[in-house]
Design an enzyme around this catalytic site. Structure first.
Site, PDB file in Angstrom:
ATOM      1  N   ARG A  51       0.847  -1.213   0.000  1.00 49.50           N
ATOM      2  CA  ARG A  51       0.000   0.000   0.000  1.00 49.50           C
ATOM      3  C   ARG A  51       0.875   1.253   0.000  1.00 49.50           C
ATOM      4  O   ARG A  51       0.567   2.245  -0.649  1.00 49.50           O
ATOM      5  CB  ARG A  51      -0.970   0.002   1.196  1.00 49.50           C
ATOM      6  CG  ARG A  51      -1.747   1.305   1.326  1.00 49.50           C
ATOM      7  CD  ARG A  51      -3.109   1.193   2.016  1.00 49.50           C
ATOM      8  NE  ARG A  51      -3.123   0.360   3.195  1.00 49.50           N
ATOM      9  CZ  ARG A  51      -2.577   0.697   4.371  1.00 49.50           C
ATOM     10  NH1 ARG A  51      -1.980   1.853   4.517  1.00 49.50           N
ATOM     11  NH2 ARG A  51      -2.624  -0.133   5.391  1.00 49.50           N
ATOM     12  N   TYR A 104     -15.842  16.142 -17.734  1.00 50.53           N
ATOM     13  CA  TYR A 104     -16.116  14.705 -17.766  1.00 50.53           C
ATOM     14  C   TYR A 104     -17.226  14.360 -16.767  1.00 50.53           C
ATOM     15  O   TYR A 104     -17.195  14.833 -15.621  1.00 50.53           O
ATOM     16  CB  TYR A 104     -14.808  13.965 -17.448  1.00 50.53           C
ATOM     17  CG  TYR A 104     -14.968  12.482 -17.360  1.00 50.53           C
ATOM     18  CD1 TYR A 104     -15.255  11.732 -18.491  1.00 50.53           C
ATOM     19  CD2 TYR A 104     -14.838  11.817 -16.147  1.00 50.53           C
ATOM     20  CE1 TYR A 104     -15.410  10.357 -18.413  1.00 50.53           C
ATOM     21  CE2 TYR A 104     -14.978  10.444 -16.063  1.00 50.53           C
ATOM     22  CZ  TYR A 104     -15.279   9.724 -17.198  1.00 50.53           C
ATOM     23  OH  TYR A 104     -15.435   8.368 -17.111  1.00 50.53           O
ATOM     24  N   ASP A 178      -6.792  18.036 -16.191  1.00 53.79           N
ATOM     25  CA  ASP A 178      -7.094  16.659 -16.617  1.00 53.79           C
ATOM     26  C   ASP A 178      -6.624  16.507 -18.065  1.00 53.79           C
ATOM     27  O   ASP A 178      -7.240  17.039 -18.982  1.00 53.79           O
ATOM     28  CB  ASP A 178      -8.607  16.425 -16.484  1.00 53.79           C
ATOM     29  CG  ASP A 178      -9.037  15.029 -16.938  1.00 53.79           C
ATOM     30  OD1 ASP A 178      -8.283  14.379 -17.689  1.00 53.79           O
ATOM     31  OD2 ASP A 178     -10.149  14.616 -16.564  1.00 53.79           O
ATOM     32  N   LYS A 203      -7.295   5.133 -20.556  1.00 50.54           N
ATOM     33  CA  LYS A 203      -7.510   5.526 -21.950  1.00 50.54           C
ATOM     34  C   LYS A 203      -6.225   5.321 -22.760  1.00 50.54           C
ATOM     35  O   LYS A 203      -5.767   4.217 -22.873  1.00 50.54           O
ATOM     36  CB  LYS A 203      -7.998   6.981 -21.993  1.00 50.54           C
ATOM     37  CG  LYS A 203      -9.083   7.307 -20.959  1.00 50.54           C
ATOM     38  CD  LYS A 203     -10.448   6.701 -21.307  1.00 50.54           C
ATOM     39  CE  LYS A 203     -11.443   6.804 -20.166  1.00 50.54           C
ATOM     40  NZ  LYS A 203     -11.780   8.138 -19.743  1.00 50.54           N
TER      41      LYS A 203
HETATM   42  C1  LIG Z   1     -12.225   8.514 -18.433  1.00 51.97           C
HETATM   43  C2  LIG Z   1     -11.930   9.872 -17.969  1.00 51.97           C
HETATM   44  C3  LIG Z   1     -11.714  10.124 -16.619  1.00 51.97           C
HETATM   45  C4  LIG Z   1     -11.860   9.058 -15.565  1.00 51.97           C
HETATM   46  O1  LIG Z   1     -10.940   8.034 -15.672  1.00 51.97           O
HETATM   47  P1  LIG Z   1     -11.241   6.546 -15.175  1.00 51.97           P
HETATM   48  O2  LIG Z   1      -9.956   5.860 -15.387  1.00 51.97           O
HETATM   49  O3  LIG Z   1     -12.380   6.036 -16.006  1.00 51.97           O
HETATM   50  O4  LIG Z   1     -11.636   6.636 -13.747  1.00 51.97           O
HETATM   51  C5  LIG Z   1     -11.404  11.415 -16.250  1.00 51.97           C
HETATM   52  N1  LIG Z   1     -11.312  12.408 -17.145  1.00 51.97           N
HETATM   53  C6  LIG Z   1     -11.524  12.197 -18.458  1.00 51.97           C
HETATM   54  C7  LIG Z   1     -11.395  13.334 -19.406  1.00 51.97           C
HETATM   55  C8  LIG Z   1     -11.843  10.932 -18.913  1.00 51.97           C
HETATM   56  O5  LIG Z   1     -12.075  10.747 -20.200  1.00 51.97           O
END
Ligand SMILES: *Cc1c(COP(=O)(O)O)cnc(C)c1O
Length: 393
Positions: A51, A104, A178, A203
């Site tokens: 952890r 998002y 982000d 992604k």
């Molecule tokens: C998918 C996504 C997230 C969240 O990510 P996860 O791995 O699904 O929790 C945050 N911001 C954007 C722009 C995303 O496309």
């Protein structure tokens, strides 16, 4: 270990690690515990419990720091876990936060959970409007959450101007970016002045839709320490096996993204020729084309388009065979979705209406398939959809 003398395409492939056995690729340390040298010291390399730290996770974090060209990175269980860690680390009751309108869906849900639970004040503004943003940022603004291009509306935000203004008004304001849509390959938000860069590695970074992961990056030691405190306290650090898979997935990031962008550009041109309203930063017709390319090296591989008719949009999606109907993006295979009913279903319909969210908007997340097959699939789907729609009238 950061090695700035290599270019990013090399840094993505070159993983530095030491395992003692000269293994060509980093091994997985699946162990949750590490033996202490004595009762009053940790193991030789300071590991005791996964952890708090794990060698496979450390290898991934150092690798990402080299790719992003930053001082600190932490990897966690998902993109949303990144935002959760940031909000937990930096916000107290009554703090004020500014976020975009087209953010998002999952981020919107988490922010409003914090609003209800911890009495955080959340203000949504059109972050593409620089003058509006400047009029709203005050000494009390504790945190600003930005995304660019936004998704699925593909709006571009002037990251440098907003960030420097926020820091001028309140030097302690934490600007968070982000970067899921662009990846470190196309954009470096820390170089534009933001305090924390995070992205969903679910992604593009991993690229194969087989793990969930998130990356946090920063250059400030205090910020890094606060983030780590939450990660260690809650146990949101990425598991060793997932860390290992992400190390593997990352190696092909640049060739994947190159092909995906090339395919996306061709699809954008094809759709624009059919007179759909296409939103894509690769098109000169995008109103913020110049702003986008002043802060990014490419347009990415997500586009959206309006058909003018929600039924037609639904039928197009239904008739696609190669484009899978699913949420998410960044995988090697192409996806199609109707954001209103899918990724953005967690946002209050009233709010979507206020924000003029187009109901007929289709989002394409383009993969690495043969472009001719992708265009044919969409072409067929559009033809069949129009025929079905006319038959119903
Ligand atoms: C998918 C996504 C997230 C969240 O990510 P996860 O791995 O699904 O929790 C945050 N911001 C954007 C722009 C995303 O496309």
């Amino acid at each position: 270990m950061s090695n700035p003398k290599y270019n990013i395409n090399t840094r993505i492939v070159k993983v530095f690690h030491e395992d003692g056995n000269q293994a060509s690729i980093p091994p997985i340390y699946q162990s949750t515990t590490f033996k202490a040298d004595s009762i009053d010291s940790l193991s030789t390399n300071n590991y005791d419990y996964t952890r708090s730290g794990n060698p496979t996770r450390t290898t991934l974090q150092s690798h990402l720091a080299s790719i992003i060209n930053c001082k600190h990175t932490w990897v966690v269980n998902s993109g949303m876990a990144c935002l959760d860690v940031i909000l937990s680390a930096f916000l107290k009751p009554n703090d004020e936060l500014i976020a975009g309108e087209d953010l998002y869906g999952g981020s919107d849900r988490l922010l409003h959970f914090f609003e209800r639970k911890s009495n955080i004040k959340i203000n949504h503004y059109d972050t593409t409007n620089l003058e509006l943003m400047k009029s709203k940022i005050t000494k009390d603004t504790k945190l600003i959450l930005l995304e660019s291009p936004t998704n699925p509306l593909i709006n571009v935000v002037n990251v440098k101007e907003i960030t420097s203004y926020a820091h001028k008004i309140n030097p302690n304001c934490i600007v968070v970016f982000d970067n899921t849509m662009m990846t470190p390959l196309l954009m470096n938000p820390l170089e534009l002045g933001v305090d924390i860069h995070y992205e969903s590695a679910t992604k593009y970074l991993n690229g194969h839709h087989d793990i969930m992961a998130g990356v946090l990056a920063c250059n400030n030691d205090e910020i890094a320490k606060k983030l780590f405190f939450v990660i260690n306290s809650t146990g949101s650090g990425l598991a060793p096996f997932d860390s290992w898979l992400l190390i593997r997935g990352l190696k092909t990031l640049s060739i994947r993204l190159e092909r995906e962008q090339e395919n996306c550009m061709k699809l954008a041109n094809y759709l624009e020729k059919l007179n759909f309203k296409v939103r894509y930063t690769g098109l000169k017709s995008h109103p913020q084309y110049n702003l986008h390319f002043s802060q990014c090296k490419g347009p990415g591989a997500v586009l959206s388009f309006e058909t003018g008719n929600i039924k037609l949009s639904e039928l197009i999606i239904k008739n696609c065979k190669l484009f899978s109907t699913t949420v998410s993006f960044g995988s090697v295979s192409s996806l199609i979705s109707l954001p209103l009913k899918m990724s953005h279903a967690s946002i209050d319909p009233k709010v979507l209406k206020e924000r003029n969210f187009p109901q007929d908007l289709i989002r394409l997340c383009v993969g690495i398939e043969d472009i001719n097959d992708l265009i044919n699939d969409l072409d067929n789907a559009i033809r069949l959809a129009k025929r079905e729609l006319n038959a119903k009238l």
